[in-house]
Design an enzyme around this catalytic site. Structure first.
Site, PDB file in Angstrom:
ATOM      1  N   ASP A   1      -7.709  -0.907  -4.854  1.00 56.64           N
ATOM      2  CA  ASP A   1      -7.283   0.218  -4.021  1.00 56.64           C
ATOM      3  C   ASP A   1      -7.485   1.530  -4.787  1.00 56.64           C
ATOM      4  OD1 ASP A   1      -5.274   0.662  -1.429  1.00 56.64           O
ATOM      5  OD2 ASP A   1      -4.970   2.170  -2.996  1.00 56.64           O
TER       6      ASP A   1
ATOM      7  N   HIS B   1       2.489  -0.716  -3.404  1.00 47.63           N
ATOM      8  CA  HIS B   1       3.445   0.294  -3.898  1.00 47.63           C
ATOM      9  C   HIS B   1       4.902  -0.175  -3.807  1.00 47.63           C
ATOM     10  CE1 HIS B   1       0.192   3.101  -4.319  1.00 47.63           C
ATOM     11  NE2 HIS B   1      -0.073   3.138  -3.025  1.00 47.63           N
TER      12      HIS B   1
ATOM     13  N   HIS C   1      -5.528   3.892  -5.098  1.00 47.73           N
ATOM     14  CA  HIS C   1      -4.288   4.334  -5.747  1.00 47.73           C
ATOM     15  C   HIS C   1      -3.772   3.256  -6.707  1.00 47.73           C
ATOM     16  CE1 HIS C   1      -4.442   6.270  -1.709  1.00 47.73           C
ATOM     17  NE2 HIS C   1      -4.175   7.340  -2.433  1.00 47.73           N
TER      18      HIS C   1
HETATM   19  C1  SP5 Z   1      -1.473   1.557   0.214  1.00 49.32           C
HETATM   20  C2  SP5 Z   1      -1.914   2.962   0.046  1.00 49.32           C
HETATM   21  O1  SP5 Z   1      -3.100   3.227  -0.035  1.00 49.32           O
HETATM   22  N1  SP5 Z   1      -0.971   3.891   0.033  1.00 49.32           N
HETATM   23  C3  SP5 Z   1      -1.377   5.256  -0.082  1.00 49.32           C
HETATM   24  C4  SP5 Z   1      -0.222   6.099  -0.433  1.00 49.32           C
HETATM   25  C5  SP5 Z   1      -0.684   7.508  -0.751  1.00 49.32           C
HETATM   26  N2  SP5 Z   1      -0.621   8.335   0.361  1.00 49.32           N
HETATM   27  C6  SP5 Z   1      -0.709   9.703  -0.026  1.00 49.32           C
HETATM   28  C7  SP5 Z   1      -0.486  10.627   1.122  1.00 49.32           C
HETATM   29  C8  SP5 Z   1      -0.722  12.016   0.679  1.00 49.32           C
HETATM   30  C9  SP5 Z   1      -0.471  13.037   1.743  1.00 49.32           C
HETATM   31  N3  SP5 Z   1      -1.071  12.702   3.009  1.00 49.32           N
HETATM   32  C10 SP5 Z   1      -1.150  13.833   3.899  1.00 49.32           C
HETATM   33  C11 SP5 Z   1      -2.202  14.739   3.452  1.00 49.32           C
HETATM   34  C12 SP5 Z   1      -2.437  15.860   4.368  1.00 49.32           C
HETATM   35  N4  SP5 Z   1      -3.602  16.588   3.927  1.00 49.32           N
HETATM   36 ZN    ZN Z   2      -4.416   3.356  -1.530  1.00 52.52          ZN
END
Ligand code: SP5
Ligand code: ZN
Length: 349
Positions: free
Chosen positions: A201, A165, A203
């Site tokens: 991945d 990212h 994402h």
């Molecule tokens: C490298 C990678 O996989 N990065 C991931 C970035 C996305 N993260 C999203 C987080 C979304 C919110 N997390 C807290 C959720 C509570 N239910």
């Molecule tokens: Zn990811």
């Protein structure tokens, strides 16, 4: 395949993200390193060697590197710990068009203002060990690339924090430096003429896509949960994004619906593998996120360890020199097994 790692990657310990304004427990934690190390078995372990700031500038703006290297020290000096108890850098305002409306701007004096120039979300905090860990993660990817350029068929970089990212000038999505992009650039610098980055991945790797958007010598192909269904990175990662200029056609996105399991996921892995073959690539970087797994807390995809092993066989079967770089994967009990399943598959073919 060798496992390149560094104990310094444990130094980044974010503790929290800030999600919709609320501190939530961090998922991209230092324990991930040991969960993976414990699972990779008796593969040769290689310590990452320092590659220096110049290598990082091969894909990142100097201003981002300066900011990341110095931000936490400035944060401590800025009194944020005493005033509000926040020990880590969190951006407060973001200079998007909505704010600046085409007017001239000046760099903010306050660090919580300035941080919005580089940090593009509130989940990616900078603590005392973040810079040294991010550099170590990049060095893992660059050292693994050295092994491949020296003749190894493949090498695995246990890079953490992850990287896909991170854009040329920005950090976000738990990523600071783009480890996979650094590996791809180093392969080009080492004489490879056409390098594919294949991103497994869960994402979309918006940072890697951004870095190579206008380049035809590095392809970026990704399968990921559809951002249009409400998933990070929300703004990019759609199927109609295919690159620009000399890079037109060198980006390929395959967004997937929530609930996608092994069968449909592997069909799309096949599509990307065929695309890499058709493009005549001579080296490969795999962005190995295992957060597409069913148990993972951060994605709604339903891939199994057998699915990751099958993907490894398919991608390894391309017969290309490969640098496999760790990205996401957050379910600590299954994380190591998923990585090992992919590596077993990749090596077997
Ligand atoms: C490298 C990678 O996989 N990065 C991931 C970035 C996305 N993260 C999203 C987080 C979304 C919110 N997390 C807290 C959720 C509570 N239910
Ligand atoms: Zn990811």
């Amino acid at each position: 395949m060798s496992v390149v790692w560094s104990p310094e990657t444990r130094a980044h310990d974010p503790r929290h993200e800030v999600w919709v304004g609320v501190p939530t427990p961090a998922v991209e934690v230092a324990e991930r390193v040991d969960a993976i190390l414990d699972a990779v078995g008796d593969r040769e372990r290689v310590l990452a060697t320092p590659h220096g700031a110049e290598a990082l500038a091969s894909v990142h703006d100097p201003a981002l590197l300066d900011f990341l290297a110095t931000a936490h020290g400035h944060w401590l000096a800025g009194g944020y710990v005493e005033e509000v108890g926040q020990e880590r850098v969190v951006p407060y305002v973001f200079p998007t068009d909505a704010m600046t409306a085409g007017m001239p701007t000046r760099l903010p004096t306050a660090l919580h203002g300035l941080a919005g120039q580089f940090g593009y979300d509130t989940m990616t905090l900078i603590g005392p060990g973040t810079w040294s860990a991010a550099v170590a993660a990049a060095d893992c990817a660059l050292t693994a690339t050295d092994l491949v350029l020296a003749g190894s068929t493949s090498a695995y970089a246990l890079s953490r924090p992850p990287g896909h990212h991170a854009t040329p000038g920005g950090y976000g999505g738990s990523c600071y430096l783009n480890n996979a992009a650094l590996a791809a650039q180093a392969l080009v610098d080492g004489g490879r003429e056409r390098v594919a980055v294949l991103d497994l991945d869960a994402h979309h790797g918006n940072g890697t896509q951004a870095i190579f958007w206008e380049r035809g010598d590095v392809l970026y192909g990704s399968l990921h949960v559809d951002p249009a269904a409400g998933w990070f990175p929300h703004w990019v990662g759609h199927a109609d994004e295919t690159g620009a200029g000399p890079g037109l056609g060198a980006t390929r996105n395959l967004p997937l619906p929530e609930g996608t399991g092994d069968r449909a996921w592997l069909e799309r892995v096949d599509d990307l593998a065929d695309w890499v073959t058709a493009a005549g690539c001579d080296a490969l970087v795999v962005s190995l996120g295992v957060d597409a797994a069913a148990d993972d807390p951060e994605s709604p995809l339903q891939v199994t360890a057998d699915g990751y092993a099958a993907a490894g066989r398919r991608v390894g079967g391309l017969g290309l020199a490969s640098v496999v770089v760790q990205e996401g994967g957050y379910h600590l009990p299954s994380l190591g097994g998923l990585v090992a399943a992919y590596l077993d598959g990749h090596e077997s073919s």
